[in-house]
Design an enzyme around this catalytic site. Structure first.
Site, mmCIF file in Angstrom:
data_model
loop_
_atom_site.group_PDB
_atom_site.id
_atom_site.type_symbol
_atom_site.label_atom_id
_atom_site.label_comp_id
_atom_site.label_asym_id
_atom_site.label_seq_id
_atom_site.Cartn_x
_atom_site.Cartn_y
_atom_site.Cartn_z
ATOM 1 N N GLY A 72 -64.966 -20.756 -61.816
ATOM 2 C CA GLY A 72 -66.200 -20.375 -61.129
ATOM 3 C C GLY A 72 -67.403 -20.487 -62.058
ATOM 4 N N GLN A 75 -66.588 -13.956 -55.206
ATOM 5 C CA GLN A 75 -65.954 -12.719 -54.717
ATOM 6 C C GLN A 75 -65.955 -12.637 -53.187
ATOM 7 O OE1 GLN A 75 -64.206 -10.672 -56.424
ATOM 8 N NE2 GLN A 75 -64.825 -11.096 -58.533
ATOM 9 N N HIS A 133 -58.564 -18.393 -58.796
ATOM 10 C CA HIS A 133 -57.758 -17.230 -59.197
ATOM 11 C C HIS A 133 -58.232 -15.933 -58.550
ATOM 12 C CE1 HIS A 133 -60.172 -15.117 -62.464
ATOM 13 N NE2 HIS A 133 -60.839 -16.251 -62.410
ATOM 14 N N THR A 137 -59.365 -35.432 -66.960
ATOM 15 C CA THR A 137 -58.174 -35.549 -66.108
ATOM 16 C C THR A 137 -57.987 -34.266 -65.304
ATOM 17 O OG1 THR A 137 -57.165 -37.053 -67.673
ATOM 18 C CG2 THR A 137 -55.672 -35.960 -66.132
ATOM 19 N N CYS A 190 -66.691 -5.911 -72.703
ATOM 20 C CA CYS A 190 -66.135 -5.351 -73.924
ATOM 21 C C CYS A 190 -66.758 -6.078 -75.104
ATOM 22 C CB CYS A 190 -64.620 -5.531 -73.930
ATOM 23 S SG CYS A 190 -63.852 -4.641 -75.272
HETATM 24 N N1 PLP Z 1 -68.926 -15.159 -60.227
HETATM 25 C C1 PLP Z 1 -68.433 -13.965 -59.898
HETATM 26 C C2 PLP Z 1 -69.146 -13.149 -58.877
HETATM 27 C C3 PLP Z 1 -67.267 -13.495 -60.489
HETATM 28 O O1 PLP Z 1 -66.788 -12.290 -60.157
HETATM 29 C C4 PLP Z 1 -66.621 -14.302 -61.454
HETATM 30 C C5 PLP Z 1 -65.408 -13.815 -62.147
HETATM 31 O O2 PLP Z 1 -65.195 -12.626 -62.279
HETATM 32 C C6 PLP Z 1 -67.167 -15.559 -61.754
HETATM 33 C C7 PLP Z 1 -68.321 -15.953 -61.128
HETATM 34 C C8 PLP Z 1 -66.520 -16.464 -62.763
HETATM 35 O O3 PLP Z 1 -65.340 -17.024 -62.289
HETATM 36 P P1 PLP Z 1 -64.258 -17.625 -63.304
HETATM 37 O O4 PLP Z 1 -63.471 -16.486 -63.820
HETATM 38 O O5 PLP Z 1 -63.428 -18.547 -62.480
HETATM 39 O O6 PLP Z 1 -65.013 -18.357 -64.355
#
Ligand code: PLP
Length: 390
Positions: A75, A182, A204, A240, A329
């Site tokens: 993401g 989300q 994921h 790839t 963290c």
């Molecule tokens: N955007 C939001 C709102 C998220 O909650 C997250 C991950 O927690 C991401 C983007 C990033 O996704 P990724 O873990 O696949 O990089």
């Protein structure tokens, strides 16, 4: 770990387990159909076909064309690519509009761009986490390259009114990016009904594998690749392809498309509401962040005054309960959540906040367990504090 050695997983917003059907769909692509999709013999074609099927499955989930789907690595990469693309395509437009509560993958990118001279306007939210639409509207101008907003907040679950935002932004012909990471599986996403230029997903978070993201880019939206190299993904994302991961992403998308969506949302919402009500009753002084806002069904962010998340989370972990705080963290300690502070919480309150996020496998029994164990863990922490004289 608790005596039964069972894990009570309440961190589905952090990540989800890979669904069994997803895993079995992925397996052959590790060691049987392992061809490189760019190879021009049969084994390669098999992989290429599998990616094509995954593209169809994802496009069905979000009501897009197949050619509007680009597979990425996460993401975060999708978010970066969208914002980067909009800026690259509009060299004369040096402004970005975003919000004060974005995920770090947007927040840190725009801060970096800001240091290189891009103007960043961050639209604030109310105490409940709701976006100030009036300020958004007033900020829209010809020199804005892109508006980037999340659909659902990862910490509080608060939903932004994307349809309304789209109407405002697109009436000014400005590019719109929506971080829907989300939202998948909790809000119906239909890019054929809402005008969105870029949309980010992450496998994921919806029972697919880690390491695969999706960037939806409207057929007329410019895409400038972040990663240059080979011709994969129609020259939009070199490297790839993660074939097993992409296959799993497609299957995970298909499962949601075919699911009894509304019922699942209601069921999860009922479990979340039960947990929320009980925690509020049992923990004096606690409050829910974004309680009266429109929220996704599975998320609950609670502030428990004087109980530090960095103390409570390990305590709950001893009972087998996995939760998180919205905090990053850093150097061994938890930094207070930027999101909660943007909603008006003090630094101390933000440090005393934890998030429960439910998923498809959450059961009544697990909720009961958390309702029993959480107030007990808090009492134990309070007792230790009293004994230590603070
Ligand atoms: N955007 C939001 C709102 C998220 O909650 C997250 C991950 O927690 C991401 C983007 C990033 O996704 P990724 O873990 O696949 O990089």
């Amino acid at each position: 770990m608790n005596s039964k050695n069972k894990t009570y997983y309440f961190d589905y917003n952090a990540t989800t387990p890979v669904a069994d059907e997803v895993l079995s769909e992925m397996m052959p692509f590790f060691s049987q159909s392992y061809g490189n999709p760019s190879s021009i013999y049969g084994l390669g074609h098999e992989s290429l076909r599998a990616i094509g099927q995954a593209r169809r499955q994802v496009s069905k989930l979000i009501g897009s064309g197949e050619r509007e789907i680009v597979f990425t690595s996460c993401g975060t990469e999708s978010n970066n690519t969208a914002i980067w693309s909009a800026l690259q395509a509009n060299p004369d437009k040096r402004k970005i509009i975003t919000t004060t509560v974005e995920h770090s993958s947007v927040r840190n990118l725009v801060s970096d761009l800001e240091r290189s001279g891009v103007e960043v306007i961050r639209i604030p939210v109310s105490k409940e986490g709701e976006l100030d639409l009036q300020q958004l509207e007033q900020s829209l101008s010809d020199d804005v390259a892109v508006v980037s907003v999340m659909w659902a907040n990862n910490e509080t679950g608060v939903i932004f009114p994307v349809e309304k935002i789209s109407k405002l932004v697109k009436s000014k012909k400005i590019l719109l990016h929506v971080d829907a990471v989300q939202a998948v599986g909790k809000i119906k996403i239909d890019t054929s009904k809402i005008q969105i230029d870029y949309l980010s997903l992450s496998a994921h978070k919806f029972y697919g594998p880690k390491g695969v993201g999706v960037l939806y880019a409207h057929k007329k939206a410019p895409v400038h690749p972040l990663i240059l190299g080979g011709h994969q993904e129609r020259d939009l994302r070199a490297g790839t392809e993660n074939v097993p991961g992409i296959v799993g992403t497609g299957k995970a998308a298909e499962i949601i498309t075919k699911s009894n969506f509304d019922d699942l949302v209601i069921q999860t919402g009922q479990l979340r509401d039960r947990l929320e009500k009980a925690l509020l009753q049992e923990i004096p002084g606690s409050f829910i962040n974004g309680k009266s806002a429109d929220r996704i069904c599975n998320t609950l962010s609670i502030t428990i005054p004087n109980i530090l998340a960095e103390v409570l989370i390990p305590k709950l972990d001893e009972a087998g309960i996995c939760v998180s705080s919205g905090s990053a963290c850093m150097t061994g300690a938890l930094e207070p959540s930027v999101v909660l502070q943007a909603m008006g919480l003090s630094e101390d309150e933000a440090k005393c906040s934890i998030r429960f996020s439910l998923g498809l496998k959450t059961t009544q029994e697990e909720i009961d367990y958390v309702i029993e164990k959480t107030p007990r863990a808090i009492k134990e922490i309070q007792l230790v504090k009293i004994k230590a004289g603070n």
